[in-house]
Design a protein around this motif. Structure first.
Motif, PDB file in Angstrom:
ATOM      1  N   LYS A 241      18.952  28.118  62.079  1.00 49.50           N
ATOM      2  CA  LYS A 241      20.436  28.734  61.632  1.00 49.50           C
ATOM      3  C   LYS A 241      21.141  29.177  62.954  1.00 49.50           C
ATOM      4  N   ASP A 245      24.354  27.073  64.280  1.00 48.47           N
ATOM      5  CA  ASP A 245      25.516  27.680  64.068  1.00 48.47           C
ATOM      6  C   ASP A 245      25.485  29.129  64.109  1.00 48.47           C
ATOM      7  N   CYS A 247      27.451  31.711  64.324  1.00 47.55           N
ATOM      8  CA  CYS A 247      28.495  32.554  63.646  1.00 47.55           C
ATOM      9  C   CYS A 247      27.987  32.734  62.161  1.00 47.55           C
ATOM     10  N   SER A 248      27.753  31.704  61.592  1.00 47.72           N
ATOM     11  CA  SER A 248      27.127  31.326  60.379  1.00 47.72           C
ATOM     12  C   SER A 248      25.757  32.240  60.128  1.00 47.72           C
ATOM     13  N   MET A 286      33.825  33.271  59.195  1.00 48.11           N
ATOM     14  CA  MET A 286      32.686  32.748  58.595  1.00 48.11           C
ATOM     15  C   MET A 286      32.122  33.373  57.475  1.00 48.11           C
ATOM     16  N   THR A 289      34.529  32.965  54.559  1.00 44.46           N
ATOM     17  CA  THR A 289      34.540  31.685  53.967  1.00 44.46           C
ATOM     18  C   THR A 289      33.019  31.591  53.085  1.00 44.46           C
ATOM     19  N   GLN A 290      32.168  32.066  53.483  1.00 38.66           N
ATOM     20  CA  GLN A 290      30.774  32.014  52.770  1.00 38.66           C
ATOM     21  C   GLN A 290      30.798  32.832  51.632  1.00 38.66           C
TER      22      GLN A 290
END
Length: 319
Positions: A241, A245, A247-248, A286, A289-290
């Motif tokens: 992960k 990404d 930031c994710s 992020m 968004t998540q």
């Protein structure tokens, strides 16, 4: 800088003499002016805080971090200490605390060792040796076991290939090797996962992830989830992960630190402070968004007092 993605900015009117006087006054006598401490530390870059450290001991004859430690308490003190350390000092201390005492903080070991470059790991190892007079790899070996230990030792060796060149044919070979070592057989050969994930460059790994998705409906994350377990699974997933990404990955770490009952304050502090001058702006985006909720609102609901105030100012990047 227009492309700067951190939330803490260097103070353009920084005055180490003035700041040191304010901090000294804030800790004089009974009680502590926590707001004054927050107003300075949350609005100075780490480089500026290091200047404060150096000047403070000259001006007042005592170590600034030591003064904070004696006057503050709880998670507010932990966050202030994290801000006052140089990044390499902080990472070394987190790793030391993760392996010493009762139990092991596997999540801290994974989060730090599986997300750093070769050079960063070499610097952390040197700082660890300097500060604690012991060897990081030896402490990891003594505190972990099995395939998880092998993963951490691989990370600690700081021997990953680097560069941006991608060999597509090699990516296909690696994807096939992992598939044959996991989904295509009874049982799992964790050593194949370890060898490829620990040695290939980030660019090469991203290419391998893409090739793996072409031969498996599960994708690399699905394969790891179904074929491994426990700390090893967390380690492999964190590596994948963070490569895919960052930031994710850190948004997920922050969410994990606060979801459900209780708060993993050490993880929360570590993620907020360590990313504040790197990419916390993007991590916040992020996170929203998540998880459909701002990072600031999560922190408000899960923390309190001066600890909450300090974290919120760091996260929101208030001037």
């Amino acid at each position: 800088m227009d492309d700067y993605k951190g939330t803490i900015q260097a103070c353009t009117e920084f005055d180490k003499v003035k700041d040191s006087l304010i901090l000294h006054k804030a800790m004089q006598g009974i009680g502590t002016d926590e707001k004054a401490i927050i107003d300075i530390l949350a609005h100075r870059s780490n480089a500026q805080r290091q200047q404060l450290r150096a000047y403070y001991v000259t001006a007042f004859g005592r170590d600034l971090i030591g003064h904070f430690q004696s006057k503050l308490s709880g998670n507010f003190r932990r966050t202030v200490r994290a801000l006052m350390d140089r990044p390499v000092e902080y990472y070394a201390r987190c790793l030391y605390e993760a392996t010493k005492g009762l139990g092991t903080d596997e999540e801290a070991l994974v989060e730090i060792l599986c997300t750093k470059t070769n050079q960063e790991i070499k610097e952390i190892k040197a700082q660890y040796k300097k500060d604690y007079l012991c060897d990081l790899k030896a402490d990891i070996v003594g505190d972990t076991s099995g395939d998880f230990r092998r993963l951490l030792v691989s990370m600690c060796s700081a021997g990953r290939e680097e560069g941006t060149e991608v060999d597509v044919d090699q990516a296909k070979v690696d994807a096939q090797e992992i598939f044959k070592a996991s989904e295509a057989r009874w049982g799992t050969d964790e050593a194949v996962f370890n060898r490829i994930l620990a040695t290939r460059s980030y660019a090469q790994l991203r290419a391998m992830f893409e090739e793996y998705s072409k031969i498996s409906d599960k994708g690399i994350e699905g394969a790891i989830t179904s074929e491994t377990s426990g700390d090893l699974r967390d380690g492999f997933l964190s590596l994948v992960k963070s490569v895919r990404d960052p930031c994710s990955f850190f948004a997920g770490r922050l969410h994990k630190s606060m979801k459900g009952l209780g708060t993993n304050d050490q993880m929360l502090i570590r993620c907020v402070v360590s990313r504040a001058e790197i990419d916390l702006v993007e991590i916040k985006e992020m996170f929203l968004t998540q998880y459909g909720m701002t990072l600031g609102d999560y922190i408000k609901d899960d923390t309190s007092g001066a600890y909450r105030d300090l974290l919120l100012i760091i996260v929101e990047g208030e001037n």
